[in-house]
Design an enzyme around this catalytic site. Structure first.
Site, PDB file in Angstrom:
ATOM      1  N   ARG A   8       0.454  -1.164   0.039  1.00 49.64           N
ATOM      2  CA  ARG A   8       0.042   0.267   0.100  1.00 49.64           C
ATOM      3  C   ARG A   8       0.655   1.546   0.286  1.00 49.64           C
ATOM      4  NH1 ARG A   8      -3.725   2.518   4.581  1.00 49.64           N
ATOM      5  NH2 ARG A   8      -4.905   4.559   3.157  1.00 49.64           N
ATOM      6  N   HIS A   9       0.575   2.694  -0.876  1.00 52.78           N
ATOM      7  CA  HIS A   9       1.285   3.340  -0.971  1.00 52.78           C
ATOM      8  C   HIS A   9       1.571   4.422   0.384  1.00 52.78           C
ATOM      9  CE1 HIS A   9      -1.957   5.833  -0.348  1.00 52.78           C
ATOM     10  NE2 HIS A   9      -2.799   5.136  -0.624  1.00 52.78           N
ATOM     11  N   GLN A  21     -10.104   9.001  -0.438  1.00 54.57           N
ATOM     12  CA  GLN A  21      -9.568   9.444  -1.679  1.00 54.57           C
ATOM     13  C   GLN A  21      -9.822   8.506  -3.304  1.00 54.57           C
ATOM     14  OE1 GLN A  21      -5.273  10.298  -0.576  1.00 54.57           O
ATOM     15  NE2 GLN A  21      -5.955   8.353   0.210  1.00 54.57           N
ATOM     16  N   GLU A  83      -6.726   2.778  -7.585  1.00 50.82           N
ATOM     17  CA  GLU A  83      -7.356   2.657  -6.268  1.00 50.82           C
ATOM     18  C   GLU A  83      -9.193   2.385  -6.684  1.00 50.82           C
ATOM     19  OE1 GLU A  83      -8.522   1.331  -3.967  1.00 50.82           O
ATOM     20  OE2 GLU A  83      -8.059   2.459  -2.229  1.00 50.82           O
TER      21      GLU A  83
END
Length: 194
Positions: A8-9, A21, A83
């Site tokens: 995950r970022h 987001q 995403e």
């Protein structure tokens, strides 16, 4: 068999504000950049990776590029790793949604991408990685909802209850019986001294 490391970022201001987001292109903040650097240092000291793929959204791509520089690997973008879309909910906090839509806001559609649609993108990526990199190790830098739904589809027998943390690493290995989780939601690179 092929191994995929789902990452995950790093954290963004919207993560800290609890804003949805989705596919809005929100950059990493300084904390997220530091998380990415710490993860890159960690991955240099662990078994080598053969390829790095990333979502094209900047928060994931910058995370992947930081890792790629440390490992000496080019980053390839793949829109399937984006995403999931949260529709008109993007940019709002849970408190704002409560004020705008009432206590049952979670039952509303908002034009959101369905979990199975996100999972289909993620599993298609995984299937391609297996074909392209048989027996090798591939990093996929993506986003919380996309990774979570993909993991549930790849290995529905596993317990995926924990919320994926920023720059967490989840390692999946394809074996004869199917996908097996070797490591889940690990953030030891940012948990030092915690």
């Amino acid at each position: 068999m092929t191994t995929i490391g789902w990452v995950r970022h790093g954290v963004t201001d919207w993560n800290l504000e609890r804003r949805a987001q989705g596919q809005t292109d929100v950059p990493l903040n300084e904390i997220g950049r530091e998380q990415a650097r710490l993860l890159a240092d960690r991955l240099q000291a662990e078994p080598a990776w053969d390829a790095i793929y990333s979502s094209d959204l900047s928060r994931a791509l910058e995370t992947a590029e930081t890792i790629g520089r440390a490992l000496g690997l080019p980053v390839v973008t793949d829109v399937r790793l984006r995403e999931m879309s949260f529709g008109t909910m993007e940019g709002t906090t849970p408190e704002e949604r409560l004020l705008m839509y009432g206590s049952d806001w979670e039952t509303l559609e908002f034009g959101r991408e369905k979990p199975e649609e996100g999972a289909a993108r993620g599993t298609a990526f995984a299937e391609d990685a297996v074909r392209r990199y048989p027996g090798r190790r591939v990093l996929a830098v993506s986003h919380g909802a996309l990774i979570a739904n993909t993991l549930k589809a790849l290995a529905p027998h596993e317990d995926w209850a924990s919320h994926l943390r920023n720059t967490s690493v989840t390692i999946m290995r394809l074996e004869e019986a199917g996908w097996r989780c070797e490591l889940y939601n690990c953030t030891k690179h940012i948990d030092v001294g915690a």
